[in-house]
Design a protein around this motif. Sequence first.
Motif, PDB file in Angstrom:
ATOM      1  N   ILE A   1      -1.916   5.393   5.203  1.00 41.98           N
ATOM      2  CA  ILE A   1      -3.453   4.246   4.557  1.00 41.98           C
ATOM      3  C   ILE A   1      -4.118   4.140   5.920  1.00 41.98           C
ATOM      4  O   ILE A   1      -3.792   4.547   7.535  1.00 41.98           O
ATOM      5  CB  ILE A   1      -2.099   3.531   5.055  1.00 41.98           C
ATOM      6  CG1 ILE A   1      -1.054   3.186   3.756  1.00 41.98           C
ATOM      7  CG2 ILE A   1      -3.056   2.068   5.110  1.00 41.98           C
ATOM      8  CD1 ILE A   1       0.168   1.827   4.193  1.00 41.98           C
TER       9      ILE A   1
ATOM     10  N   ALA B   1      -4.590   3.602   0.484  1.00 44.90           N
ATOM     11  CA  ALA B   1      -4.286   3.689   0.019  1.00 44.90           C
ATOM     12  C   ALA B   1      -4.842   5.697  -0.195  1.00 44.90           C
ATOM     13  O   ALA B   1      -5.434   5.650  -0.706  1.00 44.90           O
ATOM     14  CB  ALA B   1      -2.893   3.727  -0.645  1.00 44.90           C
TER      15      ALA B   1
ATOM     16  N   GLU C   1      -6.009  -0.454  -2.238  1.00 45.66           N
ATOM     17  CA  GLU C   1      -5.933  -1.411  -1.602  1.00 45.66           C
ATOM     18  C   GLU C   1      -6.178  -3.290  -1.007  1.00 45.66           C
ATOM     19  O   GLU C   1      -5.588  -3.440  -1.963  1.00 45.66           O
ATOM     20  CB  GLU C   1      -7.426  -0.926  -1.077  1.00 45.66           C
ATOM     21  CG  GLU C   1      -8.896  -1.811  -2.906  1.00 45.66           C
ATOM     22  CD  GLU C   1      -9.928  -2.298  -2.356  1.00 45.66           C
ATOM     23  OE1 GLU C   1     -10.322  -1.061  -2.284  1.00 45.66           O
ATOM     24  OE2 GLU C   1     -10.467  -2.844  -2.257  1.00 45.66           O
TER      25      GLU C   1
ATOM     26  N   LEU D   1       0.519  -1.241   0.210  1.00 48.02           N
ATOM     27  CA  LEU D   1       0.514  -0.353   0.329  1.00 48.02           C
ATOM     28  C   LEU D   1       0.678   1.156  -0.303  1.00 48.02           C
ATOM     29  O   LEU D   1       0.695   2.144  -1.110  1.00 48.02           O
ATOM     30  CB  LEU D   1      -0.567   0.132   1.238  1.00 48.02           C
ATOM     31  CG  LEU D   1      -1.636  -1.052   1.734  1.00 48.02           C
ATOM     32  CD1 LEU D   1      -2.855  -0.409   2.472  1.00 48.02           C
ATOM     33  CD2 LEU D   1      -3.096  -0.641  -0.095  1.00 48.02           C
TER      34      LEU D   1
ATOM     35  N   ASP E   1      -0.582  -1.498  -4.599  1.00 49.42           N
ATOM     36  CA  ASP E   1      -1.901  -2.117  -4.317  1.00 49.42           C
ATOM     37  C   ASP E   1      -2.805  -0.486  -4.325  1.00 49.42           C
ATOM     38  O   ASP E   1      -2.068   0.456  -3.178  1.00 49.42           O
ATOM     39  CB  ASP E   1      -2.465  -2.936  -3.158  1.00 49.42           C
ATOM     40  CG  ASP E   1      -1.660  -4.012  -3.889  1.00 49.42           C
ATOM     41  OD1 ASP E   1      -1.489  -4.626  -5.278  1.00 49.42           O
ATOM     42  OD2 ASP E   1      -1.759  -5.389  -2.868  1.00 49.42           O
TER      43      ASP E   1
END
Length: 666
Positions: free
Chosen positions: A133, A123, A95, A88, A93
């Motif tokens: 995050i 994120a 999520e 993240l 990614d």
Amino acid sequence: MSFNNTAANSLRPNVQDIDSTLQIDVQSAMQLALDISGNHVMCLDLQRDNVYDLHGKAIFGNNVGIATCYTYIHTEDRPGFEDFIDRLSKGVDMEGECRYRWDYNYTGQGAPDWHDMHIFGVAEYEDGVPVNIIATLTDETEKLRKQREVERLYERYHLVFENSNIGLSFYSPEGRLLDANRIMREICNFDSDVGDEFFSRVNLFDMPPFNELLDRYHPEEFWACSHSVIPDRNMHVYLEISVHPIFGDDGQLMYIVVSAIDVTQDRDMYLQVRKNDAQIEEVRKAIQLYESELRYMLQACQIQAWRINLERDQLEFFSGLSQVVRTFSLKQMQKIFVNQDDDFVKALSNPAEALSKPLSYLGKMHPVVSQSTSELQWVQINCIPEYDADGKLRGSFGVWRNVTELMQKQELLRRETARANDSVHMKSMFLSNIAHEIRTPLNAIVGFTELLSMHDGSNADERQELLTVIMNNCDMLLRLIDDIQVASAIGSGGVDIVPEQVDFAKTFHSYCQTLSQRVQDPAVEFQEDNPLDRFPLVTDPNRVMQVMTNFVTNAVKYTHQGHIRMGWRPMNTNELHGMDSTMLALDHAKHGVYIYCEDTGDGIESDNQERVFERFFKVNDFVQGTGLGLSICKSISDAMHGEIGVRSEGSGRGSTFWFWFPIEPE
């Protein structure tokens, strides 16, 4: 008979009642969802490595680094959690989610108190880079414990429960159908209530899936859920099937009991429930993400939402869009503005009329949300009217943004712009001054060179005098160009210090012999104060020579009689600061070298003493020079981590310029 087997528990849904008629606004739904769920909502600030809570009570405390959090995670789960955070934070990614075990025993004493946790993280980005995050943490310990307890109970009573099902059939130890009850005959579409030709001639051990799961000679219990398809009996159903061998007292197999439950409708209901649960979860996550993003956006932009309710005579400030943080009456509202004569403020005396149309305001006000400061704030207010279903004005809703920092930056920008304009003007004056300073020695060199070329050589003293004038002006021109080069180097990257081992006493004496030649006025005496015969140290002798040269050159310009004394002595910082009552002694004094240049010249007024080390500053604009020499000395002092200054009792009383730089004691 054909079966497609799945796990036994997959058809045991936990069906929840969903009240589809519940109507609440979005803000209440977001808060209600968070409160009901009991989840923690945390934020990891990637730039500051700071973990704090956004909703609910933090797991073990706020404002800690992510590395501290890792220490409370089970060692087997830590790599997966670190990978979850890493993906993240690096933007791999957008999520993700992770399950891990967390130690609630923060004392470090005794056995760990492990809890099963589930985290879902999203994120947040700024300019394409993850900055935060936002994560929802759910303690699933109790849920998993109950689930395991249910599983144990299910396993314990599974045999009894399944054998008491309505759909039952009995087979011989050889796999021949003996009997089937009414529900089993209905499920399998038997020919009649008496029996069925198909199932009577097909052996149990030859039918799928029993042919793969049952040992013909040593059959064992099993349970399965399958999609049963038997075209000969027009059978297309989902069944729960269990097999239970019954043994006699002598251990011999007596019967094989097969039970079946038609779970087709249950399966359809289960799939629908799962679909509903997935949709609810998506809505919950969307609301949670929206709330967190909205809260972050408002906090980052220093914005508060506010609402005026005319019926209740209230002005409310919100955190996000739902939590009220402060309330005013409409009479108190006007008092928070600094400029009471502003048209916007005056209009608030009649709120019903003022709020009937969109409003916008920029001005100063007293702090209203935060009580931590009493400083006035610049605010930008925007609001729109709110009406009820009958078209009656209820009040107004809008945003209240603190733009103090923006206004301060604008003011700073104006000052810097003025400073830049002044700098351009100073550079223009400097170029004009440089042109004049270069022209003066060049004119002298050219003029006296022409005189020297016409000289017949009969008078050696006159010839030597002409050469001396030419050499002095050449030296002046070289020093001027050197000052310009050094100033340019300082402006583009600072001063380079190249230390080396020297005997400072001998080096200082050599410098003084060279500098004494600059004092050519017979009314001025050059004096050398060299207290030691030998003093080895490590320093940059060329930079020290630069400072001494500029000190002496400056003294020569303003001293017309008396003396110019160049001296030095070892001195620590407490001795140095003791020479000036405004400086405080240090707990740990540093060793160093103190160099001074004392003259009996024109002196410097107190209001100019702090400015003499500024670029282009000249005490007397009519004295030759660029105003760079002393500023170069200041830059050298800073680069050597030293100190520099001047002492003078005023006009006509002379000056003492000094320079101190640190050394390591032997």
